[in-house]
Write an enzyme that holds these catalytic residues in place. Structure first.
Site, mmCIF file in Angstrom:
data_model
loop_
_atom_site.group_PDB
_atom_site.id
_atom_site.type_symbol
_atom_site.label_atom_id
_atom_site.label_comp_id
_atom_site.label_asym_id
_atom_site.label_seq_id
_atom_site.Cartn_x
_atom_site.Cartn_y
_atom_site.Cartn_z
ATOM 1 N N TYR A 141 119.482 21.556 37.370
ATOM 2 C CA TYR A 141 120.805 21.069 36.884
ATOM 3 C C TYR A 141 121.758 22.048 36.571
ATOM 4 O O TYR A 141 123.126 21.644 36.405
ATOM 5 C CB TYR A 141 120.511 20.248 35.697
ATOM 6 N N LYS A 192 105.878 22.646 41.284
ATOM 7 C CA LYS A 192 105.717 22.771 42.684
ATOM 8 C C LYS A 192 105.405 24.160 43.085
ATOM 9 O O LYS A 192 106.219 24.930 43.846
ATOM 10 C CB LYS A 192 107.072 22.146 43.538
ATOM 11 N N ASP A 224 104.361 16.129 43.567
ATOM 12 C CA ASP A 224 103.999 14.848 44.481
ATOM 13 C C ASP A 224 103.084 14.270 43.892
ATOM 14 O O ASP A 224 102.966 13.051 43.717
ATOM 15 C CB ASP A 224 104.196 15.408 45.877
ATOM 16 N N ASP A 248 113.314 14.370 35.373
ATOM 17 C CA ASP A 248 114.074 13.277 35.409
ATOM 18 C C ASP A 248 113.681 12.062 36.373
ATOM 19 O O ASP A 248 113.453 10.867 35.865
ATOM 20 C CB ASP A 248 115.495 13.768 36.258
HETATM 21 C C1 IPM Z 1 118.724 10.812 32.420
HETATM 22 C C2 IPM Z 1 119.977 10.573 33.290
HETATM 23 C C3 IPM Z 1 120.829 12.010 33.621
HETATM 24 C C4 IPM Z 1 120.122 13.065 34.080
HETATM 25 C C5 IPM Z 1 121.985 11.662 34.299
HETATM 26 C C6 IPM Z 1 122.870 10.610 33.940
HETATM 27 C C7 IPM Z 1 123.093 12.873 34.357
HETATM 28 O O1 IPM Z 1 119.518 10.253 34.710
HETATM 29 O O2 IPM Z 1 119.324 11.112 31.307
HETATM 30 O O3 IPM Z 1 117.710 10.803 32.959
HETATM 31 O O4 IPM Z 1 119.891 13.177 35.211
HETATM 32 O O5 IPM Z 1 119.458 13.689 33.132
HETATM 33 MG MG MG Z 2 117.397 9.968 34.834
#
Ligand code: IPM
Ligand code: MG
Length: 357
Positions: A141, A192, A224, A248
């Protein structure tokens, strides 16, 4: 001593669900005279509309001054075409990163009353109580370099970098081990490592840490397989610790085990326990403004806030019990509705939780 909670309703259904969660916090505040004070800010699309950026310096300053933040959700189709650098989601990522909210706790608990609402068989999910500990300020990210570049042949190429430094892995690992100590004493680290070096290091650091927590059992699983195990036999898990992107994805899957993503709260904490509290679901623009969104994930996020940032564990339990009580009463928003139950609106659900308190 007074505590300040910054309210960031956000976009889509955000303002509707935050209004209900605030009712609950107000009710707790009144009866227990916690001395909670509020500040208000904008995050996401609403902030872009107002001041051109998804997170303004003013809101960031308010966030730094507050003891906790209550956030609804950000984003929506209105801002989908906007320059990637100032999308609503960037505001969310920036506040997480600026405040170093590296530890994202996402508990997936199945309320027994909702066993029928899950798409999985009741025997697979009944009694489910998993805690996903997601690293929130690193990994792919935030890794550099990133972007979309044009190759020599004129073709465009998108690229991102999956990177974790040892200290980042160690601090989220410690968090997971400490959490596990207070519950089922099992940590499953998801990576992974058969393909990605960043997660080879991840696994090494988890193994090293594990020596300091002999009372907690550590296991490793490829992501996975973890996705498969979550829907095959989710009760095998106690605490799952994983990186930003895997967390996520897996937390959305885990959410559905509990009947609806509308039930999953979250806490994002820094090293001192200051935190931002938000439901795991998004801004659901398709149902915004209709008064049908489920406010329970946000209300349960308030319970987490009381527990982790406001030092009121008893109040946290009260809120969780109130939620359980309204489910006992048969009240359901559309997302968790099953035959024979009573369908209620967002605000009726919030009122019912307040009444149950
Ligand atoms: C979450 C959301 C966020 C993320 C998005 C909105 C940026 O999906 O908090 O899980 O990917 O972290
Ligand atoms: Mg999310």
């Amino acid at each position: 001593m007074s505590k300040t909670v910054l309210i960031l309703p956000g976009d889509g259904i955000g303002p509707e669900i935050v209004a209900e969660a605030k009712k609950v916090l107000d009710a707790i505040n009144k009866s227990g005279s916690l001395g909670i004070e509020y500040s208000h800010g904008k995050l996401g699309g609403g902030s872009i509309d107002e001041c051109g950026v998804p997170l303004s310096d003013e809101t960031l300053a308010l966030a730094r001054e507050s003891d906790a933040i209550l956030l609804g959700a950000v984003g929506g189709p209105k801002w989908d075409q906007i320059d990637a650098a100032i999308r609503p989601e960037k505001g969310l990522l920036k506040i997480r990163s600026e405040l170093e909210l590296f530890a994202n706790l996402r508990p997936a608990i199945l309320y027994p009353q909702l066993a029928e609402a899950s798409t999985l068989k009741p025997e697979v999910v009944s009694g489910l109580d998993i805690l996903i500990v997601r690293e929130l300020t690193g990994g792919i990210y935030f890794g550099q370099p990133r972007g979309i570049r044009t190759l020599e042949n004129g073709e465009r190429q998108g690229y991102n970098t999956y990177v974790y430094a040892e200290h980042e892995i160690e601090r989220i690992g410690r968090n997971a081990f400490e959490m596990a100590r207070k519950r089922g004493k099992k940590v499953c680290s998801v990576d992974k490592a058969n393909v990605l070096e960043a997660t080879v290091l991840w696994r090494e650091v988890m193994d090293r840490l594990s020596a300091e927590y002999p009372d907690v059992e550590l296991s490793h699983m490829y992501v996975d397989n973890a996705a498969m195990q979550l829907v095959r036999a989710p009760k095998q898990f106690d605490v799952i610790v994983t990186g930003n992107m895997f967390g996520d994805i897996l937390s959305d899957a885990a959410a559905m085990l509990t009947g609806s993503i509308g039930m999953l709260p979250s806490a994002s904490l820094d090293k001192n326990g200051c935190g931002m509290y938000e439901p795991c679901h998004g801004s659901a623009p398709d149902i915004a403004g209709q008064g049908i969104a489920n406010p329970l994930a946000t209300i349960l996020s308030v319970a987490m806030m009381l527990r982790y940032s406001l030092d009121m564990p008893e109040a946290a339990v009260q809120v969780e019990e109130a939620v359980s009580k309204v489910l006992d009463q048969g009240l359901r928003t559309a997302d968790i509705y099953t035959d024979g139950m009573q369908k209620v609106s967002t605000s009726e659900m919030g009122d019912a939780v307040v009444a149950a308190l």
